[in-house]
Design a protein around this motif. Structure first.
Motif, PDB file in Angstrom:
ATOM      1  N   ALA A 171       0.826  -1.208   0.000  1.00 52.11           N
ATOM      2  CA  ALA A 171       0.000   0.000   0.000  1.00 52.11           C
ATOM      3  C   ALA A 171       0.863   1.262   0.000  1.00 52.11           C
ATOM      4  CB  ALA A 171      -0.930  -0.010   1.208  1.00 52.11           C
ATOM      5  N   LEU A 172       1.956   1.249   0.757  1.00 52.66           N
ATOM      6  CA  LEU A 172       2.850   2.404   0.777  1.00 52.66           C
ATOM      7  C   LEU A 172       3.474   2.645  -0.590  1.00 52.66           C
ATOM      8  CD1 LEU A 172       4.261   4.583   2.513  1.00 52.66           C
ATOM      9  CD2 LEU A 172       6.072   2.912   2.957  1.00 52.66           C
ATOM     10  N   ALA A 173       3.856   1.561  -1.287  1.00 58.90           N
ATOM     11  CA  ALA A 173       4.444   1.718  -2.616  1.00 58.90           C
ATOM     12  C   ALA A 173       3.430   2.266  -3.608  1.00 58.90           C
ATOM     13  CB  ALA A 173       4.990   0.370  -3.093  1.00 58.90           C
ATOM     14  N   VAL A 174       2.187   1.815  -3.505  1.00 60.27           N
ATOM     15  CA  VAL A 174       1.156   2.326  -4.412  1.00 60.27           C
ATOM     16  C   VAL A 174       0.858   3.795  -4.124  1.00 60.27           C
ATOM     17  CG1 VAL A 174      -1.265   2.077  -5.064  1.00 60.27           C
ATOM     18  CG2 VAL A 174       0.153   0.044  -4.761  1.00 60.27           C
ATOM     19  N   LEU A 175       0.890   4.195  -2.856  1.00 57.54           N
ATOM     20  CA  LEU A 175       0.621   5.595  -2.500  1.00 57.54           C
ATOM     21  C   LEU A 175       1.734   6.549  -2.907  1.00 57.54           C
ATOM     22  CD1 LEU A 175      -0.980   5.129   1.039  1.00 57.54           C
ATOM     23  CD2 LEU A 175      -2.132   5.699  -1.115  1.00 57.54           C
ATOM     24  N   ASN A 176       2.875   6.038  -3.350  1.00 55.54           N
ATOM     25  CA  ASN A 176       3.975   6.854  -3.858  1.00 55.54           C
ATOM     26  C   ASN A 176       4.621   7.685  -2.735  1.00 55.54           C
ATOM     27  OD1 ASN A 176       5.785   8.187  -5.457  1.00 55.54           O
ATOM     28  ND2 ASN A 176       4.285   8.935  -6.926  1.00 55.54           N
ATOM     29  N   PRO A 177       5.531   7.069  -1.967  1.00 58.41           N
ATOM     30  CA  PRO A 177       6.118   7.791  -0.827  1.00 58.41           C
ATOM     31  C   PRO A 177       6.915   9.030  -1.220  1.00 58.41           C
ATOM     32  CG  PRO A 177       7.243   5.698  -1.214  1.00 58.41           C
ATOM     33  CD  PRO A 177       6.033   5.691  -2.069  1.00 58.41           C
ATOM     34  N   ALA A 231       6.340  11.064  -3.721  1.00 60.58           N
ATOM     35  CA  ALA A 231       5.380  12.126  -4.018  1.00 60.58           C
ATOM     36  C   ALA A 231       4.805  12.712  -2.732  1.00 60.58           C
ATOM     37  CB  ALA A 231       4.268  11.584  -4.908  1.00 60.58           C
ATOM     38  N   ILE A 232       4.544  11.860  -1.731  1.00 65.89           N
ATOM     39  CA  ILE A 232       4.046  12.353  -0.447  1.00 65.89           C
ATOM     40  C   ILE A 232       5.056  13.284   0.202  1.00 65.89           C
ATOM     41  CG2 ILE A 232       3.369  11.638   1.871  1.00 65.89           C
ATOM     42  CD1 ILE A 232       2.249   9.079   0.660  1.00 65.89           C
ATOM     43  N   VAL A 233       6.321  12.887   0.176  1.00 65.35           N
ATOM     44  CA  VAL A 233       7.373  13.715   0.765  1.00 65.35           C
ATOM     45  C   VAL A 233       7.470  15.055   0.041  1.00 65.35           C
ATOM     46  CG1 VAL A 233       9.871  13.895   1.077  1.00 65.35           C
ATOM     47  CG2 VAL A 233       8.693  11.779   1.667  1.00 65.35           C
ATOM     48  N   ALA A 234       7.438  15.016  -1.304  1.00 70.30           N
ATOM     49  CA  ALA A 234       7.540  16.269  -2.067  1.00 70.30           C
ATOM     50  C   ALA A 234       6.339  17.173  -1.818  1.00 70.30           C
ATOM     51  CB  ALA A 234       7.666  15.939  -3.554  1.00 70.30           C
ATOM     52  N   GLU A 235       5.147  16.616  -1.751  1.00 72.38           N
ATOM     53  CA  GLU A 235       3.950  17.429  -1.505  1.00 72.38           C
ATOM     54  C   GLU A 235       4.009  18.105  -0.144  1.00 72.38           C
ATOM     55  OE1 GLU A 235       0.759  14.734  -1.928  1.00 72.38           O
ATOM     56  OE2 GLU A 235       0.868  14.628  -4.121  1.00 72.38           O
ATOM     57  N   HIS A 236       4.437  17.385   0.903  1.00 70.89           N
ATOM     58  CA  HIS A 236       4.504  17.999   2.231  1.00 70.89           C
ATOM     59  C   HIS A 236       5.590  19.070   2.288  1.00 70.89           C
ATOM     60  CE1 HIS A 236       1.968  14.639   3.549  1.00 70.89           C
ATOM     61  NE2 HIS A 236       1.707  15.378   4.603  1.00 70.89           N
ATOM     62  N   GLN A 253      17.396  14.781  -5.250  1.00 67.10           N
ATOM     63  CA  GLN A 253      17.743  13.370  -5.170  1.00 67.10           C
ATOM     64  C   GLN A 253      16.541  12.448  -5.336  1.00 67.10           C
ATOM     65  OE1 GLN A 253      20.127  12.712  -1.600  1.00 67.10           O
ATOM     66  NE2 GLN A 253      20.706  14.866  -1.590  1.00 67.10           N
ATOM     67  N   LEU A 254      15.353  13.017  -5.439  1.00 65.94           N
ATOM     68  CA  LEU A 254      14.169  12.195  -5.621  1.00 65.94           C
ATOM     69  C   LEU A 254      14.021  11.798  -7.083  1.00 65.94           C
ATOM     70  CD1 LEU A 254      11.638  14.083  -3.307  1.00 65.94           C
ATOM     71  CD2 LEU A 254      13.144  12.158  -2.753  1.00 65.94           C
ATOM     72  N   SER A 255      13.261  10.756  -7.323  1.00 67.06           N
ATOM     73  CA  SER A 255      13.114  10.199  -8.667  1.00 67.06           C
ATOM     74  C   SER A 255      11.963  10.881  -9.403  1.00 67.06           C
ATOM     75  CB  SER A 255      12.881   8.694  -8.570  1.00 67.06           C
ATOM     76  OG  SER A 255      11.650   8.435  -7.929  1.00 67.06           O
ATOM     77  N   GLY A 256      11.599  10.274 -10.528  1.00 70.51           N
ATOM     78  CA  GLY A 256      10.487  10.810 -11.299  1.00 70.51           C
ATOM     79  C   GLY A 256       9.159  10.730 -10.584  1.00 70.51           C
ATOM     80  N   ASP A 257       9.052   9.942  -9.500  1.00 65.35           N
ATOM     81  CA  ASP A 257       7.804   9.886  -8.737  1.00 65.35           C
ATOM     82  C   ASP A 257       7.440  11.234  -8.128  1.00 65.35           C
ATOM     83  OD1 ASP A 257       7.823   7.207  -9.320  1.00 65.35           O
ATOM     84  OD2 ASP A 257       8.682   6.600  -7.392  1.00 65.35           O
ATOM     85  N   ALA A 258       8.428  12.057  -7.797  1.00 63.88           N
ATOM     86  CA  ALA A 258       8.186  13.331  -7.121  1.00 63.88           C
ATOM     87  C   ALA A 258       8.072  14.511  -8.079  1.00 63.88           C
ATOM     88  CB  ALA A 258       9.311  13.605  -6.118  1.00 63.88           C
ATOM     89  N   VAL A 259       8.336  14.331  -9.362  1.00 66.94           N
ATOM     90  CA  VAL A 259       8.363  15.464 -10.300  1.00 66.94           C
ATOM     91  C   VAL A 259       7.009  16.168 -10.401  1.00 66.94           C
ATOM     92  CG1 VAL A 259       8.666  16.063 -12.738  1.00 66.94           C
ATOM     93  CG2 VAL A 259      10.325  14.603 -11.588  1.00 66.94           C
ATOM     94  N   PRO A 260       5.874  15.468 -10.523  1.00 62.36           N
ATOM     95  CA  PRO A 260       4.603  16.205 -10.592  1.00 62.36           C
ATOM     96  C   PRO A 260       4.350  17.082  -9.366  1.00 62.36           C
ATOM     97  CG  PRO A 260       4.284  13.953 -11.340  1.00 62.36           C
ATOM     98  CD  PRO A 260       5.663  14.013 -10.754  1.00 62.36           C
ATOM     99  N   ALA A 261       4.727  16.621  -8.170  1.00 59.23           N
ATOM    100  CA  ALA A 261       4.526  17.455  -6.973  1.00 59.23           C
ATOM    101  C   ALA A 261       5.489  18.625  -6.952  1.00 59.23           C
ATOM    102  CB  ALA A 261       4.705  16.606  -5.720  1.00 59.23           C
ATOM    103  N   ILE A 262       6.713  18.456  -7.404  1.00 66.84           N
ATOM    104  CA  ILE A 262       7.692  19.544  -7.407  1.00 66.84           C
ATOM    105  C   ILE A 262       7.316  20.606  -8.424  1.00 66.84           C
ATOM    106  CG2 ILE A 262      10.132  20.066  -7.817  1.00 66.84           C
ATOM    107  CD1 ILE A 262      10.846  17.332  -6.785  1.00 66.84           C
TER     108      ILE A 262
END
Length: 587
Positions: A492-498, A500-505, A523-532
């Motif tokens: 569940a944590l992997a699906v929620l995109n950790p 992205a959660i870190v970048a949003e907060h 240092q974050l991957s492409g998972d965080a790019v939409p939030a950044i």
């Protein structure tokens, strides 16, 4: 007509004794003493032989064998030889066995097996096992990319199909664990975090081992962590015997495939060098081969193939690990564990009393009593509380396992003390989570802090399971439930995109405080790019390291990743400024 003793002996067979030893006494009538025999020259015994009462004529007067006589055979050396004289009962003559000249014979006991509860299969591996290993290895070598991509999921599906082909009908529990293993491999198709996917692969292997071992005790669950690698090593002689006993038809099939590949390589290279158009066609059809790719293919073929052999070995010869119920009952009485557990209960109660004062006193109370800010106070206490949670779980497990439960009094003491300790520890878990939240609010969110907070939350769920098991005093289901909830929690944590959660907060924190760590966001991957991308320029360009998202080699369908594709599309539609991109060091 009376005959002499010499004539009587002449009519006896080679194996018959003299009549004087077998039936001489029977010639006398009842009540009469037998007449003494007159000794002849033939009856004289050697003076030197006083121990053997038999006459030497038993051995010397045997007739010589003629050319037409068949040789006498005695297949059993120690069998008794029965002879019959002219008159009287039969006499059995035994030949003593020869004593071994090298001393007494000592029979060596075979060495004790390393795993007495895990016996190897008696029969060699069937041909189906060989094909399962080869198919799984080829699928892994052909489909798994060197990056994170959907190819891992495809290779896992090939391995699952080969396993189902061997097992035929997996049980319901095996189906659930295998589905979890495939789902964890599927994370590689939607998440781009390079720290997350290796954990998913290891968790997938553990779920596959849980399906194969199908154990319920703590020992069997712990054995599942090393079951597949260990079974792969133990399967080597088993598979070797299967190859040695393979039918000629199977061997010829393998040889036919090898010869076909060889002919294809030889004639294909010759034809490609003869015509440029055909050479271009072959280059598009076949992938380019370099040493790195070749070594990767060989590595994946060996690892996946032997992993499939180990899985088949576990199914054919499962480990017979005793469950907790088969062990001896506990011997600890309430007087043995009441004092240690009671001390912890009193200590935890005092600690939670101070936490109530901190909760209502707030920052002023912390600065007045501890001399630090509330953020520093939260930062210094989380890791200690995490260790308290883990160690208390070990204490509860040891006491619950070795305590006596025969009487109602024993059960009441066990429920009361361990239940109080579990409830108090659950409150400590809540305190630790609140500390981590305040810690991240003060210093920012990171992936590590998010993971340890999620781990603490899962430990709280484990304590709820422990309390439920303590009420029933039945914990046979608990080990598998702990692993199952941990797998579900991680999935569940992997699906929620950790990331992205870190970048949003962190973006939300910047909007509230104006503080942000762009160096960490790089240092974050492409998972965080939409939030950044919610950040304005130039912060956005300084928080994204675009070369990290660029392909490092010629990618194909195996490398496809959802998060990476979304990030690349955002970068293509909204290019970043060059100021931060040019001044940034290589990573």
């Amino acid at each position: 007509m009376p005959t002499s003793d010499h004539d009587d002996r002449a009519t006896q067979g080679p194996d018959e004794p003299d009549a004087e030893w077998s039936g001489a006494a029977s010639d006398a009538s009842p009540g009469e003493e037998p007449l003494p025999r007159q000794e002849t020259d033939d009856d004289a015994e050697p003076e030197a032989d006083d121990e053997d009462p038999r006459s030497e004529h038993e051995f010397d007067d045997e007739p010589e064998a003629s050319d037409t006589d068949e040789p006498e055979s005695d297949p059993v050396i120690n069998a008794p030889r029965t002879t019959k004289a002219q008159s009287g009962p039969a006499v059995k003559m035994f030949t003593p066995p020869p004593y071994p000249t090298g001393g007494p014979m000592i029979l060596q006991q075979p060495p004790a097996p390393v795993f007495p509860w895990w016996r190897p299969p008696q029969s060699p591996a069937p041909a189906k096992v060989i094909w399962v290993g080869v198919a799984t290895g080829l699928g892994a070598a052909a489909l798994t990319p060197q990056t994170i991509g959907i190819g891992w999921l495809l290779a896992g599906l090939v391995g699952l199909g080969a396993f189902v082909y061997y097992v035929k009908r997996p049980t319901a529990a095996q189906a659930v664990w295998l589905a979890a293993a495939i789902a964890l491999l599927g994370i590689g198709a939607i998440r781009d975090a390079d720290w997350l996917f290796p954990l998913c692969v290891m968790a997938s292997v553990l779920c596959g081992a849980m399906a194969l071992v199908n154990g319920r005790s703590v020992l069997s669950v712990a054995f599942s962590a090393i079951a597949i690698p260990l079974a792969a090593l133990r399967s080597v002689p088993w598979v070797a015997r299967g190859l040695a006993n393979a039918r000629p038809r199977n061997v010829r099939s393998v040889i036919s495939v090898g010869v076909s590949l060889l002919l294809l390589m030889v004639f294909g290279s010759l034809l490609a060098s003869a015509d440029a158009t055909f050479n271009e066609f072959m280059n598009r059809l076949t992938p380019s081969i370099d040493p790195d790719k070749a070594s990767w293919w060989i590595f994946m073929f060996v690892v996946a193939g032997f992993g499939a052999f180990g899985a088949c070995y576990l199914v054919t010869s499962p480990a017979q690990i005793k469950d907790e119920g088969a062990r001896k009952p506990g011997t600890l009485r309430p007087k043995d564990y009441a004092l240690p557990v009671g001390v912890l209960v009193v200590l935890f109660t005092g600690f939670l009393a101070t936490q109530v004062a901190v909760l209502f006193g707030g920052n002023d109370y912390v600065q007045r009593t501890a001399g630090v800010t509330f953020a520093e106070y939260a930062r210094s206490g989380f890791w200690q509380l995490l260790w308290v949670t883990v160690l208390t779980l070990a204490v509860i497990g040891v006491v619950a396992r070795w305590s006596a439960k025969e009487t109602v009094r024993d059960q009441m003491w066990l429920r009361g003390l361990l239940g109080a300790l579990a409830v108090l520890t659950l409150v400590i878990v809540t305190s630790a989570l609140s500390r981590m939240w305040f810690y991240q609010e003060a210093y920012g969110f990171t992936v590590l802090r998010l993971l340890v907070g999620a781990c603490e939350l899962w430990l709280g769920l484990v304590y709820l399971l422990v309390i439920a098991a303590g009420v029933q005093l039945r914990a046979a289901w608990l080990p598998r439930a702990v692993v199952g909830t941990g797998t579900a929690f991680f999935l569940a944590l992997a699906v929620l995109n950790p990331e992205a959660i870190v970048a949003e907060h962190n973006v939300t924190r910047w909007k509230e405080t104006g503080k942000i760590d762009t160096y960490y966001l790089q240092q974050l991957s492409g998972d965080a790019v939409p939030a950044i991308y919610e950040l304005p320029e130039p912060l956005r360009s300084c928080a994204i390291w675009s070369p990290r998202l660029m392909p490092v080699h010629d990618e194909d369908f195996r490398d496809w990743n959802l998060s990476r594709e979304k990030a690349r599309k955002l970068l293509a539609d909204n290019p970043l400024m060059n100021s931060c991109q040019e001044d940034r060091p290589n990573r």
